[in-house]
Design an enzyme around this catalytic site. Structure first.
Site, PDB file in Angstrom:
ATOM      1  N   HIS A   1       0.798  -1.222   0.000  1.00  0.00           N
ATOM      2  CA  HIS A   1       0.000   0.000   0.000  1.00  0.00           C
ATOM      3  C   HIS A   1       0.834   1.277   0.000  1.00  0.00           C
ATOM      4  CE1 HIS A   1      -3.265  -2.676   0.327  1.00  0.00           C
ATOM      5  NE2 HIS A   1      -4.153  -1.814   0.751  1.00  0.00           N
TER       6      HIS A   1
ATOM      7  N   SER B   1      -1.042  -0.824  -5.777  1.00  0.00           N
ATOM      8  CA  SER B   1      -0.971  -2.013  -6.626  1.00  0.00           C
ATOM      9  C   SER B   1      -0.369  -1.680  -7.975  1.00  0.00           C
ATOM     10  CB  SER B   1      -2.374  -2.581  -6.835  1.00  0.00           C
ATOM     11  OG  SER B   1      -2.947  -2.950  -5.607  1.00  0.00           O
TER      12      SER B   1
ATOM     13  N   LYS C   1     -15.152  -7.945  -7.960  1.00  0.00           N
ATOM     14  CA  LYS C   1     -14.402  -8.809  -8.871  1.00  0.00           C
ATOM     15  C   LYS C   1     -13.751  -9.968  -8.104  1.00  0.00           C
ATOM     16  CE  LYS C   1     -11.229  -8.555 -12.750  1.00  0.00           C
ATOM     17  NZ  LYS C   1     -10.809  -7.716 -13.857  1.00  0.00           N
ATOM     18  N   ASP C   2     -13.195  -9.650  -6.922  1.00  0.00           N
ATOM     19  CA  ASP C   2     -12.596 -10.713  -6.112  1.00  0.00           C
ATOM     20  C   ASP C   2     -13.661 -11.694  -5.630  1.00  0.00           C
ATOM     21  OD1 ASP C   2      -9.978  -9.885  -6.344  1.00  0.00           O
ATOM     22  OD2 ASP C   2     -10.089  -8.552  -4.611  1.00  0.00           O
TER      23      ASP C   2
ATOM     24  N   GLU D   1       4.585 -34.098  -1.613  1.00  0.00           N
ATOM     25  CA  GLU D   1       3.345 -33.610  -2.190  1.00  0.00           C
ATOM     26  C   GLU D   1       3.650 -32.850  -3.477  1.00  0.00           C
ATOM     27  OE1 GLU D   1       0.765 -35.194  -0.866  1.00  0.00           O
ATOM     28  OE2 GLU D   1      -0.295 -33.512   0.010  1.00  0.00           O
TER      29      GLU D   1
END
Lengths: 423, 185
Positions: A219, A223, A247-248, A291
């Site tokens: 911040h 972004s 949107k998220d 994994e």
């Protein structure tokens, strides 16, 4: 810092005013992930994955804390307590399968998040610290996931613990003593299981803390965006809420659909059947692999079957495996191009799509394959390319390539019209 | 900092008595923190009950020539093999100085009991159990032991011949306390 045109927090009622002057937590949230955070208007769906990673962590912490209420970290009963969760505890099967697959999904979204950072060069100034903190989170995630995998005390748990702690025995002089110290014995046993449980419980909260630092560091400059150019005016941005929360939210829905498909219909797809056999210290599984999310690094580890100078093969493999992640810490300074986005970097883009990405996918495949030819030789070639890409190719092309012309502003890139020069 | 209130200034850059006190106090606190950290670190090391399992005695009378058993010592697998005369001859014929981890056959067995090979069944690469002790298991390219995890090949005397492992399979401290009983550790 924020942009001068950012929305200002206005307490809506007397209580919120009272709150704001005593503990301005609503203000903090408003400015961090609310309408007070201006975000570039052109973010694509790759920008969803940070939020998705955060959601994945929350899923892991929630299911994990509940599983810990039913799990017993003792080698005598650990395996049975996991079966107890699966068979007896109400909804226990759901919580465990969600936690198991949640780990895989956490890595999937984080890998896409890292991929986004690599292609759009989000690691470049002024966001180096965001990148470095992200790598710290990644390392913590790997440690947490590894220790979590040990807890069911199945065959893969036991032998995974043995092999991974065995990595430390490669360190000259102190190695074997360090391995004994990590295990609390000469082989994985009760002491190992207990400490891994303790650390597996606490590390996610450490990750949570580092995520706060990660977002804080983000911040400061704000972004990045797909064009990689700076924000030049208010028209280039929209408030995080409601635009990107919406949107998220959509992205989260898609994420949860895939998560549910795997959890409900193929919960063991990503696991190993061998881990449903209780740990046996006298029998190594014939095909021992970690994994899936560790496979690229495991392939690099196994690629070193030869001594080099005075360094034995075992130590070389360990150095290369840790080095493959540590070199990413230097990435902001290895990539010298002033242009961020891969869209405007023709040569970078070719090496990225046809070099790095196939190389990592191939390493991922090879890490899950048996330790025999031709896999070993392919691992060696792919490992060589991986290091060459970051240490040789990227620095050279970033200095020599001629980037395509950049748009004048984000607004112009999106609408074709120039940014009003009012500001 | 509120300079005017300070009674001692440090314009000349010389060390003041207060500097000494500050450094001494912080150093002493650092030593204290270090001492406190010691038990926090040492608790991770093997505990007394783990260390107490330091030796085991194994009756080897039932092991036929050419066969081996697996047992445990300190929670780690131990291979005890009764070597055939061909395996002994083959192992002695190897020129030890050509090996990655040079060791002669005599250095890995006890004099007079050289048919008994006692080794930790722990691959020196990353700790898997090599195959080859039990009948029917893959013995690798040197007719000894093969680790399936990362492909290390050991010969009949447990010496590393090929693959990523850096050293030979470890021979623990052992002795015969009678004709048929081995004490390991």
């Amino acid at each position: 810092m924020s942009f001068p045109w950012a929305n200002q927090y206005q307490p809506e009622n007397e209580f919120m005013k009272w709150m704001d002057s005593r503990l301005p937590l609503p203000r903090l949230i408003y400015n961090a992930i609310g309408a007070g955070y201006p975000v570039p208007r052109n973010l694509n769906y790759f920008w969803n994955f940070g939020v998705l990673a955060g959601v994945a962590l929350v899923i892991q912490i929630l299911t994990g804390v509940i599983l810990a209420m039913h799990y017993a970290a003792n080698v005598g009963v650990a395996f049975d307590s996991v079966e107890h969760i699966m068979r007896n505890v109400n909804s226990g099967w759901l919580l465990r399968y969600a936690h198991m697959n949640g780990a895989s999904f956490f890595f999937i979204v984080v890998y896409i998040h890292i991929f986004r950072g690599l292609f759009y060069s989000s690691y470049k100034a002024p966001r180096e610290m965001v990148w470095l903190l992200g790598l710290v989170i990644f390392l913590l995630m790997m440690a947490t996931a590894f220790m979590g995998y040990v807890l069911p005390w199945g065959q893969m748990s036991f032998w995974g613990a043995k092999v991974i702690t065995g990595l430390f025995s490669a360190i000259p002089l102190v190695g074997p003593a360090l391995q004994e110290w990590l295990l609390g014995g000469f082989s994985p046993d009760n002491a190992t299981l207990n400490r891994f449980f303790s650390l597996h419980f606490v590390l996610p909260f450490v990750i949570f803390g580092v995520i706060i630092l990660h977002i804080w560091a983000l911040h400061i400059p704000g972004s990045s965006n797909p064009t990689g150019i700076e924000i030049k005016g208010q028209q280039d941005t929209i408030p995080f809420h409601p635009y990107y929360t919406a949107k998220d939210g959509f992205g989260l829905g898609i994420f949860l659909i895939f998560f549910c498909i795997l959890t409900f219909f193929m919960p063991n797809f990503l696991g190993h059947p061998d881990n449903y056999i209780p740990a046996n210290e006298l029998s190594t599984p014939a095909h021992i692999v970690p994994e899936w999310y560790f496979w690229p690094f495991y392939a690099i580890l196994r690629a070193f079957t030869f001594d080099f100078l005075f360094i034995p093969a075992k130590l070389l493999g360990v150095i290369a495996m840790f080095g493959s992640i540590l070199l990413l810490f230097f990435l902001p300074w290895l990539d010298k191009s002033p242009v961020r986005s891969g869209h405007y970097r023709p040569i970078f883009r070719k090496f990225f799509w046809f070099g790095l990405i196939p190389c990592i996918l191939l390493l991922g495949y090879l890490g899950g394959a048996p330790a025999e030819e031709p896999y070993v030789m392919l691992s060696q070639l792919a490992s060589a390319y991986y290091f060459a890409h970051f240490l040789i190719i990227l620095p050279i092309i970033s200095m020599t390539e001629k980037p395509k012309p950049l748009p004048n502003s984000i607004t112009e890139a999106v609408t074709g019209k120039p940014l009003e020069s009012a500001a | 900092m509120a300079e005017p209130e300070m009674t001692e200034t440090n314009e000349g850059g010389e060390v003041r008595r207060r500097d000494f006190i500050n450094i001494a106090a912080v150093s002493f606190a650092g030593v204290g923190a270090g001492v406190v950290a010691l038990p926090l670190v040492s608790q991770m090391s093997p505990s007394a009950d783990v260390l107490a399992l330091a030796s085991v005695e194994v009756d080897v009378s039932s092991i036929e020539v050419g066969q081996a058993i697996k047992t445990t010592w300190r929670k780690q697998p131990i291979f005890i093999r009764n070597l055939t005369s061909e395996e002994i001859a083959e192992s002695k014929a190897v020129n030890a100085s050509d090996l990655r981890d040079p060791a002669t056959f005599e250095e890995r067995t006890l004099p007079g009991k050289e048919n008994w090979l006692v080794m930790l069944g722990v691959c020196t690469h990353l700790g898997c159990i090599p195959l080859g002790a039990a009948q029917g298991e893959i013995k690798g390219e040197y007719d000894g032991y093969f680790c399936p995890c990362h492909g290390s090949h050991y010969d009949a005397a447990g010496r590393i011949r090929k693959g990523p492992a850096p050293t030979n399979l470890e021979v623990p401290e052992f002795s015969f306390i009678s004709d048929t009983v081995v004490k390991i550790g």
